[in-house]
Motif scaffolding. Structure first.
Motif, PDB file in Angstrom:
ATOM      1  N   UNK A 119       1.659  -9.051  -7.865  1.00 41.64           N
ATOM      2  CA  UNK A 119       1.017 -10.221  -7.821  1.00 41.64           C
ATOM      3  C   UNK A 119      -0.169 -10.418  -6.248  1.00 41.64           C
ATOM      4  N   UNK A 120      -1.616  -9.953  -6.541  1.00 46.68           N
ATOM      5  CA  UNK A 120      -2.427 -10.895  -5.754  1.00 46.68           C
ATOM      6  C   UNK A 120      -2.744 -12.126  -5.161  1.00 46.68           C
ATOM      7  N   UNK A 121      -2.793 -12.173  -3.607  1.00 49.62           N
ATOM      8  CA  UNK A 121      -3.294 -13.164  -4.066  1.00 49.62           C
ATOM      9  C   UNK A 121      -4.633 -13.441  -2.940  1.00 49.62           C
ATOM     10  N   UNK A 167       7.042  -7.586  -4.387  1.00 46.06           N
ATOM     11  CA  UNK A 167       6.175  -6.986  -5.472  1.00 46.06           C
ATOM     12  C   UNK A 167       4.548  -8.027  -4.926  1.00 46.06           C
ATOM     13  N   UNK A 168       4.203  -9.063  -4.269  1.00 42.35           N
ATOM     14  CA  UNK A 168       3.259  -9.740  -3.566  1.00 42.35           C
ATOM     15  C   UNK A 168       2.536  -8.933  -2.640  1.00 42.35           C
ATOM     16  N   UNK A 169       1.132 -10.041  -2.333  1.00 36.55           N
ATOM     17  CA  UNK A 169       0.963  -9.662  -0.907  1.00 36.55           C
ATOM     18  C   UNK A 169       0.805 -10.980  -0.280  1.00 36.55           C
ATOM     19  N   UNK A 170       0.695 -11.058   0.832  1.00 38.29           N
ATOM     20  CA  UNK A 170       1.304 -12.813   1.440  1.00 38.29           C
ATOM     21  C   UNK A 170      -0.564 -12.684   2.375  1.00 38.29           C
ATOM     22  N   UNK A 171      -0.418 -13.756   3.057  1.00 33.64           N
ATOM     23  CA  UNK A 171      -1.125 -14.335   4.480  1.00 33.64           C
ATOM     24  C   UNK A 171      -2.079 -12.803   4.716  1.00 33.64           C
ATOM     25  N   UNK A 172      -1.774 -11.936   5.395  1.00 35.12           N
ATOM     26  CA  UNK A 172      -2.372 -11.246   6.601  1.00 35.12           C
ATOM     27  C   UNK A 172      -2.962  -9.909   4.961  1.00 35.12           C
ATOM     28  N   UNK A 173      -2.954 -10.388   3.775  1.00 33.84           N
ATOM     29  CA  UNK A 173      -3.852  -9.168   3.321  1.00 33.84           C
ATOM     30  C   UNK A 173      -4.751 -10.445   3.083  1.00 33.84           C
ATOM     31  N   UNK A 228      -8.860  -9.581   3.615  1.00 38.30           N
ATOM     32  CA  UNK A 228      -9.423  -9.799   2.280  1.00 38.30           C
ATOM     33  C   UNK A 228     -10.987 -10.443   2.959  1.00 38.30           C
ATOM     34  N   UNK A 229     -10.905 -11.306   3.902  1.00 40.06           N
ATOM     35  CA  UNK A 229     -11.720 -11.943   4.311  1.00 40.06           C
ATOM     36  C   UNK A 229     -12.884 -11.198   5.237  1.00 40.06           C
ATOM     37  N   UNK A 230     -12.630 -10.184   5.163  1.00 40.37           N
ATOM     38  CA  UNK A 230     -13.651  -9.587   6.387  1.00 40.37           C
ATOM     39  C   UNK A 230     -12.689  -9.362   8.582  1.00 40.37           C
ATOM     40  N   UNK A 231     -11.237  -9.572   7.901  1.00 39.88           N
ATOM     41  CA  UNK A 231     -11.370 -10.269   9.415  1.00 39.88           C
ATOM     42  C   UNK A 231     -10.580  -8.701   9.734  1.00 39.88           C
ATOM     43  N   UNK A 232     -10.375  -7.618  10.647  1.00 43.63           N
ATOM     44  CA  UNK A 232      -9.657  -6.509  11.273  1.00 43.63           C
ATOM     45  C   UNK A 232      -8.429  -6.947  11.588  1.00 43.63           C
ATOM     46  N   UNK A 233      -7.344  -6.072  10.856  1.00 40.60           N
ATOM     47  CA  UNK A 233      -6.148  -6.000  11.558  1.00 40.60           C
ATOM     48  C   UNK A 233      -5.292  -5.482  11.638  1.00 40.60           C
ATOM     49  N   UNK A 234      -3.889  -5.623  12.588  1.00 35.61           N
ATOM     50  CA  UNK A 234      -3.342  -4.477  13.100  1.00 35.61           C
ATOM     51  C   UNK A 234      -2.229  -4.939  13.825  1.00 35.61           C
ATOM     52  N   UNK A 235      -0.917  -4.241  13.055  1.00 40.10           N
ATOM     53  CA  UNK A 235       0.449  -4.796  13.309  1.00 40.10           C
ATOM     54  C   UNK A 235       1.047  -3.508  14.440  1.00 40.10           C
ATOM     55  N   UNK A 259       8.090  -4.825   5.001  1.00 37.74           N
ATOM     56  CA  UNK A 259       7.117  -5.099   3.910  1.00 37.74           C
ATOM     57  C   UNK A 259       6.378  -5.327   3.887  1.00 37.74           C
ATOM     58  N   UNK A 260       5.894  -6.788   4.936  1.00 35.64           N
ATOM     59  CA  UNK A 260       4.910  -7.430   4.805  1.00 35.64           C
ATOM     60  C   UNK A 260       3.180  -6.274   5.530  1.00 35.64           C
ATOM     61  N   UNK A 261       3.547  -5.339   5.522  1.00 36.26           N
ATOM     62  CA  UNK A 261       2.267  -4.220   7.001  1.00 36.26           C
ATOM     63  C   UNK A 261       1.494  -3.802   6.154  1.00 36.26           C
ATOM     64  N   UNK A 262       2.110  -3.672   5.300  1.00 42.72           N
ATOM     65  CA  UNK A 262       1.922  -1.861   4.800  1.00 42.72           C
ATOM     66  C   UNK A 262       0.972  -1.400   3.811  1.00 42.72           C
ATOM     67  N   UNK A 263      -0.077  -2.813   3.804  1.00 45.87           N
ATOM     68  CA  UNK A 263      -1.304  -2.693   3.337  1.00 45.87           C
ATOM     69  C   UNK A 263      -2.143  -2.813   4.306  1.00 45.87           C
ATOM     70  N   UNK A 264      -1.723  -3.234   5.746  1.00 45.42           N
ATOM     71  CA  UNK A 264      -2.360  -2.613   7.268  1.00 45.42           C
ATOM     72  C   UNK A 264      -2.257  -1.776   8.376  1.00 45.42           C
TER      73      UNK A 264
END
Length: 539
Positions: free
Chosen positions: A214-216, A300-306, A310-317, A326-331
């Protein structure tokens, strides 16, 4: 292999049931009789029947596993694993439900090593490894005919059921009453508790249909400041409990550093989503509330970091606590390795100051608005003394060992308070770092712990107690926020309002999702204004 002695199959299984009942299930028997001592009226026959019922139940359950070639390795494994479970239950009152099995599976080797000590090794040798070895030295005499073997097994199981039925006929109301008022008893019987929970965990993890991903926030939009970009530090604490924060009324100065940083707001009534990292971390980042949280759905879902990304903020964990669950696997992720920094690490664990090592270079690689999430090791036990450097030994004497139940209460609390004070030092250093960037960025820091900790209250240690049974020490957590003047002005935040709310209003991990989206001025259908703890104090 030498033979110690010979024994027929049916008596052997009964003997195994007796050993498991009186050796490995000693904690549940102690708990049962402790309950009886607090009852006004107890029938003598009921009290005497308890171990007999336990032996009969174990004999019934064990008998189907008494197959040739399976019996010895199966029960040897149960002895070893049951020994470790028995020790944890007896010493720390740990309950082995499905969440605890998940915690064990996801524990890294360094974390697992911190639980080893002389007491648990001796217990394992005497109650696990030694009985397992003796079992292999026994010559088992099986019935000559297969049908006799089945008959004898069925008769033994029938005798067990008959004994249980007889006791039930006499004392059913007594058992029912104790069971209703003490719902944890059935989760304490070894090996049924951890075997059942392990099977459930394996079934839910590997043998069920996965939730569709699920994408959010696909509709997410953000209003960015045109004058200055924003820089946010999101600090996820580990095992900190609110009642040991001096900012929340504790009589020791455990917030000696953040209290001097200026305008740090401490939220006094915040509760966690779970009592262990494996539950709390994915839950706090998800769009689900605690009561509706589903681990498979969160995986199996995105979270608020995702959404923020998506809004253009650069993220680092950055992680110093064995993984992000699992919350950082797309960061973009940096996992601190205990061998990388000899100055701040000892090969097995690192002090949380390591998080600020190379942070300037790492942030220089990020563009525009930035969010850096720090997953710190904080107050992770039982080796609390390894969580802070020697110069931070403020409260003494300390408990410099992992078998914390053998320390005095004063030593244990001193050591835990040192971890809280050191975490406070690290958070204060992060704030000072943000102040250095405040001429170029609107800066903000949000700190929140994943869960709390028991330090011997009511005989409980560590954490992981099922939520509905968990004491306040494991669920009442600290949360702090610091904002630069530029950030306050840009977000139009009324600090007096926020301080008053932090002192009076109840919050939880449920608020984190929409609060972070809100403070970034992100609009999406997944944002819920009533959960945004900052919204009411923005003009």
């Amino acid at each position: 292999m030498p033979v110690l002695f010979r024994i027929k199959l049916i008596p052997l299984v009964l003997l195994l049931a007796v050993v498991f009942a009186f050796l490995l299930n000693w904690p549940v028997l102690l708990h049962f009789y402790d309950i009886l001592t607090h009852l006004e009226h107890v029938k003598m026959g009921f009290a005497i029947s308890i171990p007999f019922v336990l032996v009969a139940a174990l004999n019934f359950v064990f008998m189907p596993f008494s197959i040739r070639f399976l019996l010895k390795p199966f029960f040897a494994l149960l002895f070893v694993t049951g020994s470790m479970v028995s020790y944890s239950t007896l010493k720390y009152k740990v309950m082995f439900d499905q969440s605890m099995i998940q915690n064990i599976v996801e524990t890294n080797p360094q974390e697992a090593h911190s639980y080893l000590n002389g007491s648990i090794i001796l217990w394992l040798l005497l109650t696990g490894i030694l009985p397992a070895i003796l079992l292999f030295l026994i010559k088992i005499e099986y019935p000559a005919k297969w049908y006799k073997g089945i008959t004898y097994r069925l008769l033994s199981m029938a005798a067990s059921l008959l004994l249980i039925a007889g006791v039930a006929a006499l004392y059913y109301q007594d058992y029912a009453s104790v069971g209703r008022n003490n719902s944890t008893l059935n989760k304490e019987i070894i090996p049924a508790n951890y075997v059942y929970s392990t099977v459930r965990y394996l079934q839910d993890t590997y043998f069920t249909t996965k939730e569709p991903f699920q994408t959010l926030g696909d509709d997410a939009k953000r209003v960015a400041n045109k004058d200055k970009p924003t820089l946010m530090f999101l600090v996820i604490g580990e095992t900190a409990r609110s009642q040991n924060f001096s900012m929340n009324g504790y009589d020791r100065d455990t917030n000696a550093f953040t209290s001097q940083s200026g305008d740090v707001i401490s939220f006094k009534d915040v509760h966690s989503c779970g009592t262990a990292t494996a539950v709390s971390v994915p839950c706090m980042f998800s769009n689900m509330n605690r009561t509706e949280y589903n681990a498979k759905k969160a995986t199996n879902s995105e979270n608020f970091l995702d959404i923020v990304q998506k809004t253009g903020v650069s993220l680092l964990w950055k992680d110093n606590d064995g993984g992000c669950k699992g919350v950082c696997k797309r960061l973009p992720t940096i996992e601190i390795k205990p061998t990388d920094n000899p100055k701040l690490c000892n090969g097995e664990t690192c002090f949380d100051e390591v998080m600020l090592e190379n942070i300037d270079e790492e942030m220089a690689k990020m563009a525009g608005d930035k969010l850096v999430a720090f997953h710190i090791i904080g107050s992770h036990g039982p080796t609390y003394f390894q969580r802070y450097p020697a110069k931070q030994r403020h409260f003494m004497p300390e408990c410099a060992r992992s078998d914390i139940e053998n320390c005095t209460q004063e030593q244990l609390v001193n050591t835990y308070d040192n971890t809280i004070r050191y975490t406070d030092y690290v958070v204060a250093q992060m704030i000072e770092k943000l102040k250095l960037y405040s001429n170029k960025y609107n800066t903000v820091l949000l700190y929140v712990s994943d869960h709390g900790e028991s330090l011997g209250e009511s005989g409980l240690y560590l954490h992981g107690t099922p939520y509905k049974l968990a004491p306040d020490q494991q669920t009442h957590i600290p949360m702090q926020v610091w904002m630069s003047p530029g950030f306050i002005a840009d977000k139009h935040i009324n600090m007096t309002c926020l301080k008053n709310n932090a002192a009076k209003n109840p919050y939880s991990h449920d608020n984190l999702f929409s609060s972070v989206l809100g403070i970034w001025d992100i609009t999406t259908r997944d944002y819920h204004a009533d959960s945004d703890l900052f919204r009411g104090c923005r003009s």
